[in-house]
Scaffold this motif. Structure first.
Motif, PDB file in Angstrom:
ATOM      1  N   LEU A 177       0.842  -1.193   0.000  1.00 28.13           N
ATOM      2  CA  LEU A 177       0.000   0.000   0.000  1.00 28.13           C
ATOM      3  C   LEU A 177       0.882   1.250   0.000  1.00 28.13           C
ATOM      4  CD1 LEU A 177      -2.540  -1.209   2.727  1.00 28.13           C
ATOM      5  CD2 LEU A 177      -2.702  -1.495   0.229  1.00 28.13           C
ATOM      6  N   HIS A 178       0.708   2.093  -1.011  1.00 30.11           N
ATOM      7  CA  HIS A 178       1.590   3.249  -1.207  1.00 30.11           C
ATOM      8  C   HIS A 178       1.173   4.468  -0.389  1.00 30.11           C
ATOM      9  CE1 HIS A 178      -1.350   5.476  -3.600  1.00 30.11           C
ATOM     10  NE2 HIS A 178      -1.623   4.345  -4.236  1.00 30.11           N
ATOM     11  N   GLY A 179       1.977   5.516  -0.494  1.00 34.39           N
ATOM     12  CA  GLY A 179       1.720   6.754   0.223  1.00 34.39           C
ATOM     13  C   GLY A 179       0.904   7.750  -0.578  1.00 34.39           C
ATOM     14  N   TRP A 180       0.616   8.857   0.044  1.00 33.89           N
ATOM     15  CA  TRP A 180      -0.226   9.909  -0.536  1.00 33.89           C
ATOM     16  C   TRP A 180       0.389  10.473  -1.816  1.00 33.89           C
ATOM     17  CZ3 TRP A 180       0.634  15.428  -0.530  1.00 33.89           C
ATOM     18  CH2 TRP A 180      -0.492  16.182  -0.900  1.00 33.89           C
ATOM     19  N   LEU A 181      -0.414  10.547  -2.864  1.00 34.69           N
ATOM     20  CA  LEU A 181      -0.020  11.028  -4.188  1.00 34.69           C
ATOM     21  C   LEU A 181       1.076  10.180  -4.831  1.00 34.69           C
ATOM     22  CD1 LEU A 181      -0.195  14.936  -4.089  1.00 34.69           C
ATOM     23  CD2 LEU A 181      -1.814  13.303  -5.071  1.00 34.69           C
ATOM     24  N   ASP A 182       1.373   9.016  -4.265  1.00 36.54           N
ATOM     25  CA  ASP A 182       2.271   8.052  -4.896  1.00 36.54           C
ATOM     26  C   ASP A 182       1.417   7.038  -5.661  1.00 36.54           C
ATOM     27  OD1 ASP A 182       4.436   9.358  -3.833  1.00 36.54           O
ATOM     28  OD2 ASP A 182       4.827   7.883  -2.259  1.00 36.54           O
ATOM     29  N   ASN A 183       1.985   5.916  -6.015  1.00 38.24           N
ATOM     30  CA  ASN A 183       1.244   4.877  -6.725  1.00 38.24           C
ATOM     31  C   ASN A 183       1.978   3.542  -6.604  1.00 38.24           C
ATOM     32  OD1 ASN A 183       3.228   4.821  -9.020  1.00 38.24           O
ATOM     33  ND2 ASN A 183       2.415   6.891  -9.368  1.00 38.24           N
ATOM     34  N   ALA A 184       1.483   2.535  -7.291  1.00 37.35           N
ATOM     35  CA  ALA A 184       2.048   1.188  -7.171  1.00 37.35           C
ATOM     36  C   ALA A 184       3.520   1.120  -7.568  1.00 37.35           C
ATOM     37  CB  ALA A 184       1.238   0.208  -8.022  1.00 37.35           C
ATOM     38  N   SER A 185       3.957   2.018  -8.446  1.00 37.98           N
ATOM     39  CA  SER A 185       5.362   2.000  -8.878  1.00 37.98           C
ATOM     40  C   SER A 185       6.321   2.389  -7.772  1.00 37.98           C
ATOM     41  CB  SER A 185       5.548   2.920 -10.087  1.00 37.98           C
ATOM     42  OG  SER A 185       4.938   2.363 -11.235  1.00 37.98           O
ATOM     43  N   SER A 186       5.791   2.871  -6.676  1.00 38.26           N
ATOM     44  CA  SER A 186       6.613   3.143  -5.499  1.00 38.26           C
ATOM     45  C   SER A 186       7.351   1.889  -5.048  1.00 38.26           C
ATOM     46  CB  SER A 186       5.729   3.671  -4.366  1.00 38.26           C
ATOM     47  OG  SER A 186       6.394   3.691  -3.132  1.00 38.26           O
ATOM     48  N   PHE A 187       6.807   0.718  -5.388  1.00 35.24           N
ATOM     49  CA  PHE A 187       7.373  -0.549  -4.917  1.00 35.24           C
ATOM     50  C   PHE A 187       8.184  -1.286  -5.977  1.00 35.24           C
ATOM     51  CE2 PHE A 187       3.636   0.305  -2.269  1.00 35.24           C
ATOM     52  CZ  PHE A 187       4.201   0.210  -1.001  1.00 35.24           C
ATOM     53  N   ASN A 199      -3.285 -19.083   5.640  1.00 37.23           N
ATOM     54  CA  ASN A 199      -2.567 -18.209   4.708  1.00 37.23           C
ATOM     55  C   ASN A 199      -2.969 -16.758   4.894  1.00 37.23           C
ATOM     56  OD1 ASN A 199      -1.543 -20.582   3.555  1.00 37.23           O
ATOM     57  ND2 ASN A 199      -3.336 -20.727   2.220  1.00 37.23           N
ATOM     58  N   GLY A 200      -2.769 -16.237   6.088  1.00 35.48           N
ATOM     59  CA  GLY A 200      -3.054 -14.835   6.349  1.00 35.48           C
ATOM     60  C   GLY A 200      -2.206 -13.921   5.494  1.00 35.48           C
ATOM     61  N   ILE A 201      -2.558 -12.662   5.506  1.00 32.82           N
ATOM     62  CA  ILE A 201      -1.952 -11.674   4.612  1.00 32.82           C
ATOM     63  C   ILE A 201      -0.801 -10.937   5.296  1.00 32.82           C
ATOM     64  CG2 ILE A 201      -2.444  -9.693   3.141  1.00 32.82           C
ATOM     65  CD1 ILE A 201      -4.038 -12.269   2.506  1.00 32.82           C
ATOM     66  N   THR A 202       0.218 -10.602   4.507  1.00 31.90           N
ATOM     67  CA  THR A 202       1.263  -9.680   4.935  1.00 31.90           C
ATOM     68  C   THR A 202       0.979  -8.331   4.285  1.00 31.90           C
ATOM     69  OG1 THR A 202       2.961 -11.396   5.155  1.00 31.90           O
ATOM     70  CG2 THR A 202       3.726  -9.135   4.892  1.00 31.90           C
ATOM     71  N   LEU A 203       0.868  -7.287   5.095  1.00 29.22           N
ATOM     72  CA  LEU A 203       0.680  -5.935   4.580  1.00 29.22           C
ATOM     73  C   LEU A 203       1.994  -5.176   4.660  1.00 29.22           C
ATOM     74  CD1 LEU A 203      -2.722  -4.899   6.258  1.00 29.22           C
ATOM     75  CD2 LEU A 203      -2.352  -5.751   3.931  1.00 29.22           C
ATOM     76  N   ILE A 204       2.375  -4.543   3.557  1.00 26.56           N
ATOM     77  CA  ILE A 204       3.529  -3.646   3.548  1.00 26.56           C
ATOM     78  C   ILE A 204       3.004  -2.257   3.202  1.00 26.56           C
ATOM     79  CG2 ILE A 204       5.754  -3.082   2.520  1.00 26.56           C
ATOM     80  CD1 ILE A 204       6.179  -5.973   1.859  1.00 26.56           C
ATOM     81  N   GLY A 205       3.106  -1.338   4.131  1.00 25.07           N
ATOM     82  CA  GLY A 205       2.581   0.002   3.903  1.00 25.07           C
ATOM     83  C   GLY A 205       3.651   1.063   4.022  1.00 25.07           C
ATOM     84  N   HIS A 206       3.633   1.995   3.082  1.00 27.75           N
ATOM     85  CA  HIS A 206       4.559   3.127   3.128  1.00 27.75           C
ATOM     86  C   HIS A 206       3.774   4.410   3.391  1.00 27.75           C
ATOM     87  CE1 HIS A 206       6.579   6.574   0.937  1.00 27.75           C
ATOM     88  NE2 HIS A 206       7.451   6.267   1.880  1.00 27.75           N
ATOM     89  N   SER A 207       4.215   5.206   4.349  1.00 29.50           N
ATOM     90  CA  SER A 207       3.622   6.509   4.628  1.00 29.50           C
ATOM     91  C   SER A 207       2.129   6.367   4.882  1.00 29.50           C
ATOM     92  CB  SER A 207       3.922   7.448   3.456  1.00 29.50           C
ATOM     93  OG  SER A 207       3.645   8.786   3.790  1.00 29.50           O
ATOM     94  N   MET A 208       1.283   6.966   4.070  1.00 25.64           N
ATOM     95  CA  MET A 208      -0.161   6.823   4.236  1.00 25.64           C
ATOM     96  C   MET A 208      -0.566   5.350   4.197  1.00 25.64           C
ATOM     97  SD  MET A 208      -3.214   8.281   1.816  1.00 25.64           S
ATOM     98  CE  MET A 208      -2.942   7.023   0.546  1.00 25.64           C
TER      99      MET A 208
END
Length: 477
Positions: free
Chosen positions: A132-142, A230-239
């Motif tokens: 999950l990306h940050g504010w005004l970012d997008n999937a390419s952040s990763f 098979n629970g989920i792993t969340l990776i979040g940046h900023s927002m």
């Protein structure tokens, strides 16, 4: 009209000073050595939107260009949009573009990567990671992070021994990247709604299903939560880190672990400021709607002037134009230096974000549909404008109080990996220490780099090393 990169970035900063900082301040909320931070400024939070559900069918095999024009009545199936190779000087692992149809009509775009180690290609026992990306970012952040992490995982022995695959999806939140915008008649979304779209995405991807309207059927927080298989792993940046915390708190049975990059939870504001926040949001919405939705503004003006004919020659909306893709990238880099602290963003990271967020000046986008062309500097360096929803720059309609944020943090019941940057977003020392005491992260690291250290090819490897170490330890248990 045409604007210089500097004038546009200044416009972004002044228009939404209260918005941008809002959730990013929280985003950096936990640092390894908070007391050493020199810049502790208050910040604000912008609003967010939603999307996700069924996956549309389209197939491409292009190294540089993608044109996604899904029909709203398409049947649901896996989107296979393969992109590989060196895109914008990024050595990327191949991925698929996906579009998820939400139950409310919003469409979410995203990128999907797969690591196949099981003899069963579509193993139901896959490790699942949602970014999950940050504010005004997008999937390419990763882009860099996932490519680097994939290399670690593919070379390691653990997945081979377990005979398990790994699925990684990075979403574009609504109004960001290639996702559609919310309709004009609804209020700008609050950060809580992004957690709703995470739930929609998990269901669409068939990763998990939301069950039960209350957590009363779950074990008490003092005992281990009964996880879905098979629970989920969340990776979040900023927002995205704030959204990860919120979702993990609301649905502890679905989340096995959370990795927080430069952020922890939503911004806490004083409860006695609620009327001021409401006024700011409404005032901005009333004034800005006339620019963003001139077709409706014309009708309003017509009614106000004795039902005269609307001005049909009025421009559809005023898009800020950059003279070139390079100029837009320059503006994105400059914006980072104008934020609190000693922040910066590398040209590689800015390029990845801008090439997914920008549109050629000659093209018009359908804001109600997800998809589009991800630009490549090797092919195009002409004038562009940003496709993000302008309402993301507005002051938020609603904020959490300190007590509410604390409650969310306390309700997170899974292992946490917290990684922050030496030159990241500055945070309040007391708030950061309280957050650390509540979350008790398994891994907590302060690494070289700035707020987008996970997207910078110079600093991403260190970030990935810690993520990989955390995942290895978790997956072995």
């Amino acid at each position: 009209g045409k604007y210089t990169s500097t004038s546009i970035l200044l416009h972004l900063l002044t228009i939404s000073q209260t918005t941008r900082a809002s959730y990013r301040a929280t985003t950096a909320a936990a640092l390894l050595s908070y007391s050493t931070r020199k810049h502790c400024r208050s910040t604000y939070k912008g609003d967010h939107e939603y999307q996700h559900q069924s996956i549309y069918s389209r197939t491409y095999t292009s190294l540089t260009k993608l044109k996604n024009n899904p029909s709203s009545d398409s049947t649901t199936s896996n989107v296979t949009v393969e992109r590989t190779g060196n895109l914008n000087n990024i050595n990327m692992k191949s991925f698929h573009e996906i579009i998820l149809q939400c139950s409310d009509g919003v469409q979410l775009a995203g990128k999907q990567w797969s690591i196949q180690k099981s003899k069963e290609k579509n193993s139901l026992d896959s490790h699942k990671i949602l970014c999950l990306h940050g504010w005004l970012d997008n999937a390419s952040s990763f882009n860099y992070m996932v490519s680097n992490l994939s290399t670690h995982l593919e070379k390691g022995q653990l997945l081979e021994d377990q005979q398990r695959n790994v699925e990684i999806v990075a979403l574009d939140f609504p109004g960001h990247g290639h996702s559609s915008h919310k309709s004009s008649d609804g209020p700008t979304s609050t950060i809580s709604e992004y957690a709703f779209y995470v739930a929609e995405a998990l269901r669409s991807l068939k990763w998990s299903e939301i069950k039960g309207s209350s957590k009363s059927h779950l074990p008490p927080s003092s005992s281990s939560v009964s996880k879905e298989k098979n629970g989920i792993t969340l990776i979040g940046h900023s927002m995205g880190a704030a959204v990860s915390v919120m979702f993990a708190a609301a649905f502890p049975e679905l989340v096995d672990r959370v990795i927080l990059l430069e952020g922890t939870g939503p911004l806490a504001r004083k409860s006695n400021d609620v009327s001021d926040h409401l006024r700011q949001s409404i005032t901005k919405r009333v004034s800005a709607n006339r620019t963003i939705y001139p077709q409706f503004s014309n009708l309003v003006e017509s009614n106000e002037t004795n039902n005269e004919e609307p001005n049909k020659h009025k421009k559809n909306s005023r898009k800020k134009m950059y003279t070139s893709l390079d100029a837009a990238i320059d503006a994105r880099m400059k914006t980072a230096t104008l934020t609190p602290g000693e922040q910066y963003i590398s040209r590689e990271a800015a390029t990845a974000l801008v090439c997914r967020a920008a549109v050629k000046s000659s093209q018009q986008i359908n804001q109600s549909q997800a998809g589009g062309e991800e630009l490549d500097l090797a092919d195009y360096n002409g004038p562009v404008y940003f496709r993000h929803d302008a309402r993301l720059l507005w002051p938020s309609l609603q904020y959490f109080t300190h007590e509410q944020v604390k409650s969310l943090l306390q309700d997170v019941q899974c292992p946490i990996c917290l990684i922050t940057a030496e030159d990241g977003w500055p945070v309040d020392t007391d708030q950061a220490e309280e957050t650390l005491n509540i979350l008790q992260p398994t891994i907590h690291k302060l690494l070289p780099g700035s707020h987008h250290f996970h997207a910078d090819p110079q600093t991403a490897p260190d970030v990935v090393n810690e993520i990989h170490r955390f995942l290895q330890s978790e997956w072995m248990n």
